[in-house]
Scaffold this active site. Sequence first.
Site, PDB file in Angstrom:
ATOM      1  N   LYS A   7      26.670  12.211  45.538  1.00 61.13           N
ATOM      2  CA  LYS A   7      26.817  11.443  46.823  1.00 61.13           C
ATOM      3  C   LYS A   7      27.564  12.001  48.133  1.00 61.13           C
ATOM      4  O   LYS A   7      28.738  12.120  47.667  1.00 61.13           O
ATOM      5  CB  LYS A   7      27.457  10.161  46.529  1.00 61.13           C
ATOM      6  CG  LYS A   7      27.448   9.027  47.473  1.00 61.13           C
ATOM      7  CD  LYS A   7      27.800   7.440  47.012  1.00 61.13           C
ATOM      8  CE  LYS A   7      27.481   6.325  48.277  1.00 61.13           C
ATOM      9  NZ  LYS A   7      27.888   5.135  47.824  1.00 61.13           N
ATOM     10  N   CYS A  12      34.365   9.559  48.593  1.00 62.42           N
ATOM     11  CA  CYS A  12      35.012   8.249  49.046  1.00 62.42           C
ATOM     12  C   CYS A  12      36.338   8.537  49.750  1.00 62.42           C
ATOM     13  O   CYS A  12      36.933   9.128  49.638  1.00 62.42           O
ATOM     14  CB  CYS A  12      35.495   7.771  47.768  1.00 62.42           C
ATOM     15  SG  CYS A  12      36.543   6.109  48.035  1.00 62.42           S
ATOM     16  N   ILE A  70      23.997   8.051  53.271  1.00 62.37           N
ATOM     17  CA  ILE A  70      25.529   8.493  53.274  1.00 62.37           C
ATOM     18  C   ILE A  70      26.537   7.557  52.572  1.00 62.37           C
ATOM     19  O   ILE A  70      26.222   6.289  52.740  1.00 62.37           O
ATOM     20  CB  ILE A  70      25.788   8.730  55.012  1.00 62.37           C
ATOM     21  CG1 ILE A  70      25.748   7.501  55.682  1.00 62.37           C
ATOM     22  CG2 ILE A  70      25.135   9.644  55.655  1.00 62.37           C
ATOM     23  CD1 ILE A  70      26.018   7.454  57.109  1.00 62.37           C
ATOM     24  N   ASN A 103      28.497   5.579  38.886  1.00 66.73           N
ATOM     25  CA  ASN A 103      29.261   6.011  40.272  1.00 66.73           C
ATOM     26  C   ASN A 103      30.353   6.898  39.810  1.00 66.73           C
ATOM     27  O   ASN A 103      31.435   6.077  39.054  1.00 66.73           O
ATOM     28  CB  ASN A 103      29.241   5.148  41.278  1.00 66.73           C
ATOM     29  CG  ASN A 103      29.832   6.131  42.586  1.00 66.73           C
ATOM     30  OD1 ASN A 103      31.080   5.971  42.530  1.00 66.73           O
ATOM     31  ND2 ASN A 103      29.224   6.458  43.421  1.00 66.73           N
TER      32      ASN A 103
END
Lengths: 257, 303
Positions: free
Chosen positions: B165, B130, B191, B99
Amino acid sequence: MKKTVTDFLLVENKQLNKDNFQLLLQSPQPFSDIYPGQFINVEIKEATEIFLRRPFSVLDVDYNQQTITLLVKILGRGSKKLTEAIAGQTINAIFPLGKSFTLPDKSDRILLIGGGSGVAPILFLAKICGLNPSNVNVLIGARSASDHIDVSSYLNFGQFFFTTEDGSLGEKGYVTNHPVFCEQLNKFNKIYTCGPDLMMKAIGRTAIKKNIFCEVSLENMMACGFGVCLCCVEDTKTGHKCVCTDGPVFNVNDLKW
Amino acid sequence: MVNLEIKIHELVFKNPVLTASGTCGFGEEIADFMDLSLLGGLVVKGTTLKHREGNAYPRMAETPSGMLNAVGLQNKGVDNFISNIYPRIKDLDTHIIVNVNGSTIDEYVALTERLNELDKIPAIELNISCPNVKEGGMAFGISCVSAEAVVKAVRKVYSKTLIVKLSPNVTNIADIAKAVEGQGADSVSLINTLLAMAVNAETRKPVLSTITGGLSGPAIKPIALRMVWQVYNAVKIPVIGMGGIMNATDAIEFMIAGASAVQVGTAIFIDPTIPVQIIDGIASYMERHKIQSINEIIGSLQC
């Protein structure tokens, strides 16, 4: 020992006083090597309000009976729900978690200080430290006599001292007001403590000042208990450390106290 | 024997169950609880170019059927990942996905270039969602223009499978998904957490040091399902669904809504054996419904 998710059988749930309960959990499998300061993370079977597990420090183990004893103090909804569990029920828990106190050496003269539910690892350490009882001093503080749990079965392991804020048992005041702490601290070369944050800070700062080895067991809020969520961090001299895996036991010299 | 294999871009996964970034460490932390090679894939903790200490404690609040976190991408940086962690986990028999996070497009690109060198990392998950960092993070994922810009830049330097993402904190997540698809994303995962907060009524203070944080857990599952379905209907690339998956039925619901694979996240905090239970549960479901290949249920919602 490998960490596992285990369905324990609740053998006994004994109310010790108003807010404290002692839970005896039996594992279906044998286990070994659990030390004072380590904890188990208990699932609370409740509807939506209690989503996460609740960590409890181990009070005692019996490897032959495959049991773990927990001291559960009602602090909120999760602990309250757990104290309502009845014998015969299954209690799911992840264990063993965290690092224990550093076990003392034979020649050590130790002072163990517990407050609130923090007495659990303190009593466990007194019992298994293997020292001559004259070198083990245990100081326990509570608000009032009725908040103290019965430690009569531990009295052979060391010398016990008590404080209460209202003076109803032992010395009046906090543990840091007791003569064994404020007058005789130089007798000890190691201090171990678990309890409310303010109590541990007061003890820890004194230990730092007097240059006495001191380990504290922290209880920051955690989600997982095994080092993946990174939520329970303590800001230490070497950065954020997970209380669940780098602790819960820390040497005060590593903390920013 | 049912066939659980699914494909994301050119990558074949032995089953559709992955562990979500930030909930499984680097795999090693949960290895006591399960055989990691049983997983379809493992998305490791969010990585940045440089070491990050993350946000101050408290970073977590329990909420009804869920939790808030505000960890803020605490990690030791990509150099530490490459030299210390990668050698220990690279031979795991599952897909290791990293990630990727940055405060600037240049940071995303520089980090991706480093990861492109690693043979045993077949995919990255570009995190533009984020909610817990002051710079970058979600800021890139809440507008089509900035999402396009970061994906375009990363695509230029990354030849392997690129998963993006997505943030749910947008007006129309399908538009963002189309935008990143247009810049060459191979897949979208969604999500990430929903921006949320908790207040202590006694002290009148926020529970989190950052005031706001990201909500995860079953509380967000219906929102996640809706968004997966919307995105599935808007793009041609495979969708990886997540958000409050606690059991096999939840996972199957996401796949019916259009997810080719799922990620299990917060559930691991409650029980780290859940991902494996979900894999077994999906297989039982398929046997019960006489489904040969898991691909038959992807997007099979009957409206």
